[in-house]
Design a protein around this motif. Structure first.
Motif, PDB file in Angstrom:
ATOM      1  N   HIS A 142       0.843  -1.206   0.000  1.00  0.00           N
ATOM      2  CA  HIS A 142       0.000   0.000   0.000  1.00  0.00           C
ATOM      3  C   HIS A 142       0.875   1.251   0.000  1.00  0.00           C
ATOM      4  CE1 HIS A 142      -2.675   3.150   1.542  1.00  0.00           C
ATOM      5  NE2 HIS A 142      -3.602   2.495   0.872  1.00  0.00           N
ATOM      6  N   GLY A 143       1.929   1.255   0.791  1.00  0.00           N
ATOM      7  CA  GLY A 143       2.840   2.392   0.857  1.00  0.00           C
ATOM      8  C   GLY A 143       4.137   1.974   1.521  1.00  0.00           C
ATOM      9  N   PRO A 144       5.122   1.542   0.728  1.00  0.00           N
ATOM     10  CA  PRO A 144       6.376   1.042   1.320  1.00  0.00           C
ATOM     11  C   PRO A 144       7.046   2.011   2.280  1.00  0.00           C
ATOM     12  CG  PRO A 144       6.315   0.570  -1.022  1.00  0.00           C
ATOM     13  CD  PRO A 144       5.139   1.440  -0.726  1.00  0.00           C
ATOM     14  N   LYS A 145       7.126   3.280   1.915  1.00  0.00           N
ATOM     15  CA  LYS A 145       7.829   4.249   2.760  1.00  0.00           C
ATOM     16  C   LYS A 145       7.019   4.618   3.999  1.00  0.00           C
ATOM     17  CE  LYS A 145      11.018   6.046  -0.561  1.00  0.00           C
ATOM     18  NZ  LYS A 145      12.232   5.399  -0.153  1.00  0.00           N
ATOM     19  N   LYS A 146       5.710   4.409   3.964  1.00  0.00           N
ATOM     20  CA  LYS A 146       4.890   4.663   5.153  1.00  0.00           C
ATOM     21  C   LYS A 146       4.980   3.483   6.115  1.00  0.00           C
ATOM     22  CE  LYS A 146       1.499   7.563   2.840  1.00  0.00           C
ATOM     23  NZ  LYS A 146       0.125   7.652   2.354  1.00  0.00           N
ATOM     24  N   PHE A 147       5.011   2.275   5.583  1.00  0.00           N
ATOM     25  CA  PHE A 147       5.030   1.082   6.427  1.00  0.00           C
ATOM     26  C   PHE A 147       6.413   0.834   7.020  1.00  0.00           C
ATOM     27  CE2 PHE A 147       4.873  -3.636   7.041  1.00  0.00           C
ATOM     28  CZ  PHE A 147       3.909  -3.631   8.028  1.00  0.00           C
ATOM     29  N   VAL A 148       7.455   1.040   6.222  1.00  0.00           N
ATOM     30  CA  VAL A 148       8.838   0.889   6.695  1.00  0.00           C
ATOM     31  C   VAL A 148       9.580   2.183   6.361  1.00  0.00           C
ATOM     32  CG1 VAL A 148      10.952  -0.480   6.598  1.00  0.00           C
ATOM     33  CG2 VAL A 148       8.762  -1.599   6.247  1.00  0.00           C
ATOM     34  N   PRO A 149       9.467   3.195   7.229  1.00  0.00           N
ATOM     35  CA  PRO A 149      10.146   4.469   6.956  1.00  0.00           C
ATOM     36  C   PRO A 149      11.649   4.264   6.765  1.00  0.00           C
ATOM     37  CG  PRO A 149       8.646   4.681   8.807  1.00  0.00           C
ATOM     38  CD  PRO A 149       8.741   3.216   8.489  1.00  0.00           C
ATOM     39  N   GLY A 150      12.183   4.862   5.721  1.00  0.00           N
ATOM     40  CA  GLY A 150      13.607   4.757   5.436  1.00  0.00           C
ATOM     41  C   GLY A 150      13.966   3.637   4.481  1.00  0.00           C
ATOM     42  N   THR A 151      12.962   2.873   4.003  1.00  0.00           N
ATOM     43  CA  THR A 151      13.264   1.807   3.060  1.00  0.00           C
ATOM     44  C   THR A 151      13.812   2.401   1.764  1.00  0.00           C
ATOM     45  OG1 THR A 151      12.404  -0.120   1.885  1.00  0.00           O
ATOM     46  CG2 THR A 151      10.916   1.731   2.099  1.00  0.00           C
ATOM     47  N   ALA A 152      14.648   1.650   1.093  1.00  0.00           N
ATOM     48  CA  ALA A 152      15.234   2.126  -0.164  1.00  0.00           C
ATOM     49  C   ALA A 152      14.297   1.896  -1.344  1.00  0.00           C
ATOM     50  CB  ALA A 152      16.566   1.412  -0.413  1.00  0.00           C
ATOM     51  N   MET A 153      13.198   1.189  -1.119  1.00  0.00           N
ATOM     52  CA  MET A 153      12.269   0.908  -2.216  1.00  0.00           C
ATOM     53  C   MET A 153      11.607   2.206  -2.653  1.00  0.00           C
ATOM     54  SD  MET A 153       9.461  -2.038  -2.407  1.00  0.00           S
ATOM     55  CE  MET A 153       8.172  -2.087  -3.607  1.00  0.00           C
ATOM     56  N   GLY A 154      11.795   2.557  -3.915  1.00  0.00           N
ATOM     57  CA  GLY A 154      11.293   3.819  -4.437  1.00  0.00           C
ATOM     58  C   GLY A 154       9.915   3.727  -5.061  1.00  0.00           C
ATOM     59  N   PHE A 155       9.162   2.709  -4.759  1.00  0.00           N
ATOM     60  CA  PHE A 155       7.830   2.516  -5.331  1.00  0.00           C
ATOM     61  C   PHE A 155       6.806   3.277  -4.500  1.00  0.00           C
ATOM     62  CE2 PHE A 155       4.032  -0.349  -5.856  1.00  0.00           C
ATOM     63  CZ  PHE A 155       3.803  -0.051  -7.191  1.00  0.00           C
ATOM     64  N   ALA A 156       5.890   3.972  -5.156  1.00  0.00           N
ATOM     65  CA  ALA A 156       4.893   4.779  -4.450  1.00  0.00           C
ATOM     66  C   ALA A 156       3.851   3.925  -3.741  1.00  0.00           C
ATOM     67  CB  ALA A 156       4.201   5.724  -5.430  1.00  0.00           C
ATOM     68  N   GLY A 157       3.579   2.738  -4.253  1.00  0.00           N
ATOM     69  CA  GLY A 157       2.607   1.859  -3.625  1.00  0.00           C
ATOM     70  C   GLY A 157       1.399   1.609  -4.509  1.00  0.00           C
ATOM     71  N   LEU A 158       0.554   0.704  -4.065  1.00  0.00           N
ATOM     72  CA  LEU A 158      -0.679   0.353  -4.771  1.00  0.00           C
ATOM     73  C   LEU A 158      -1.863   0.753  -3.884  1.00  0.00           C
ATOM     74  CD1 LEU A 158       0.298  -3.233  -5.970  1.00  0.00           C
ATOM     75  CD2 LEU A 158       0.167  -1.176  -7.382  1.00  0.00           C
ATOM     76  N   PRO A 159      -2.487   1.889  -4.152  1.00  0.00           N
ATOM     77  CA  PRO A 159      -3.575   2.348  -3.284  1.00  0.00           C
ATOM     78  C   PRO A 159      -4.873   1.550  -3.430  1.00  0.00           C
ATOM     79  CG  PRO A 159      -3.230   3.900  -5.076  1.00  0.00           C
ATOM     80  CD  PRO A 159      -2.152   2.864  -5.175  1.00  0.00           C
ATOM     81  N   LYS A 160      -5.072   0.882  -4.574  1.00  0.00           N
ATOM     82  CA  LYS A 160      -6.323   0.148  -4.792  1.00  0.00           C
ATOM     83  C   LYS A 160      -6.262  -1.224  -4.131  1.00  0.00           C
ATOM     84  CE  LYS A 160      -7.432   2.248  -9.233  1.00  0.00           C
ATOM     85  NZ  LYS A 160      -7.603   1.983 -10.668  1.00  0.00           N
ATOM     86  N   ASP A 161      -7.291  -1.512  -3.308  1.00  0.00           N
ATOM     87  CA  ASP A 161      -7.374  -2.811  -2.635  1.00  0.00           C
ATOM     88  C   ASP A 161      -7.351  -3.950  -3.644  1.00  0.00           C
ATOM     89  OD1 ASP A 161      -7.529  -1.606  -0.164  1.00  0.00           O
ATOM     90  OD2 ASP A 161      -9.709  -1.781   0.005  1.00  0.00           O
ATOM     91  N   GLU A 162      -8.058  -3.784  -4.751  1.00  0.00           N
ATOM     92  CA  GLU A 162      -8.162  -4.841  -5.771  1.00  0.00           C
ATOM     93  C   GLU A 162      -6.793  -5.185  -6.353  1.00  0.00           C
ATOM     94  OE1 GLU A 162     -10.336  -5.602 -10.091  1.00  0.00           O
ATOM     95  OE2 GLU A 162     -10.785  -3.790  -8.959  1.00  0.00           O
TER      96      GLU A 162
END
Length: 184
Positions: A142-162
């Motif tokens: 859903h949000g890599p940087k929100k769930f693990v602050p400081g992660t190097a993963m630069g993906f914004a996330g998938l906001p859609k549950d589906e």
């Protein structure tokens, strides 16, 4: 001084005079007033503060078991195409910018051989005690940087549950012995 030096000096001074005249004329024609306040105002909603340390509050309201019940592996394969620039999900496939995701479900966090994880993800893993459960993967996707602050993963996330449900079911199938899906 000879005549060539005089001509060169005259040409240089003439060029400077023409450039200054054009500059002054264009400034008077195209004059832009200074703004009262410099820059642009960008209105953004503030994210709720995460309680405690490491992980942020759950991002999705729908329980992961209900999401997975609606998930489609074929649609998840299409969603995974967003991930292929950094990840591979083939058995024995190489690491790319991110680790290989074959068998990622129920694998300890930050444990794939041959991949150098960020310090934030290593801390989140609690020395390998934390696993990539469906719940953890759902929040991370859903949000890599929100769930693990400081992660190097630069993906914004998938906001859609589906999309997350489909991707989780697809990743679930990318294993020699897939973990059992939680019951809704």
């Amino acid at each position: 001084m000879n005549s060539y030096m005089n001509m060169g000096a005259g040409a240089l001074l003439g060029t400077i005079l023409v450039l200054m005249t054009v500059s002054l004329a264009s400034e008077s024609i195209f004059h832009a007033p200074k703004p009262e306040k410099e820059g642009y105002a960008i209105a953004a909603a503030e994210a709720p503060a995460a309680g405690g340390g490491g992980a942020a509050a759950p991002a999705a309201e729908v329980p992961v078991a209900q999401l997975l019940a609606k998930g489609d592996a074929k649609a998840g394969e299409a969603v995974f195409k967003k991930c292929t620039s950094c990840h591979n999900a083939e058995k024995g496939g190489p690491n790319k910018v991110g680790p290989n995701l074959w068998g990622v479900v129920e694998r300890p966090v930050a444990s794939h051989e041959g991949f150098s994880y960020s310090a934030a993800l290593k801390d989140f893993s609690k020395g390998g005690a934390e696993k990539w459960t469906f719940e953890n993967l759902n929040h991370f996707l859903h949000g890599p940087k929100k769930f693990v602050p400081g992660t190097a993963m630069g993906f914004a996330g998938l906001p859609k549950d589906e999309d997350r449900a489909n991707l989780l079911v697809y990743l679930h199938n990318q294993s020699d012995s897939p973990a059992a899906l939680p019951t809704p």
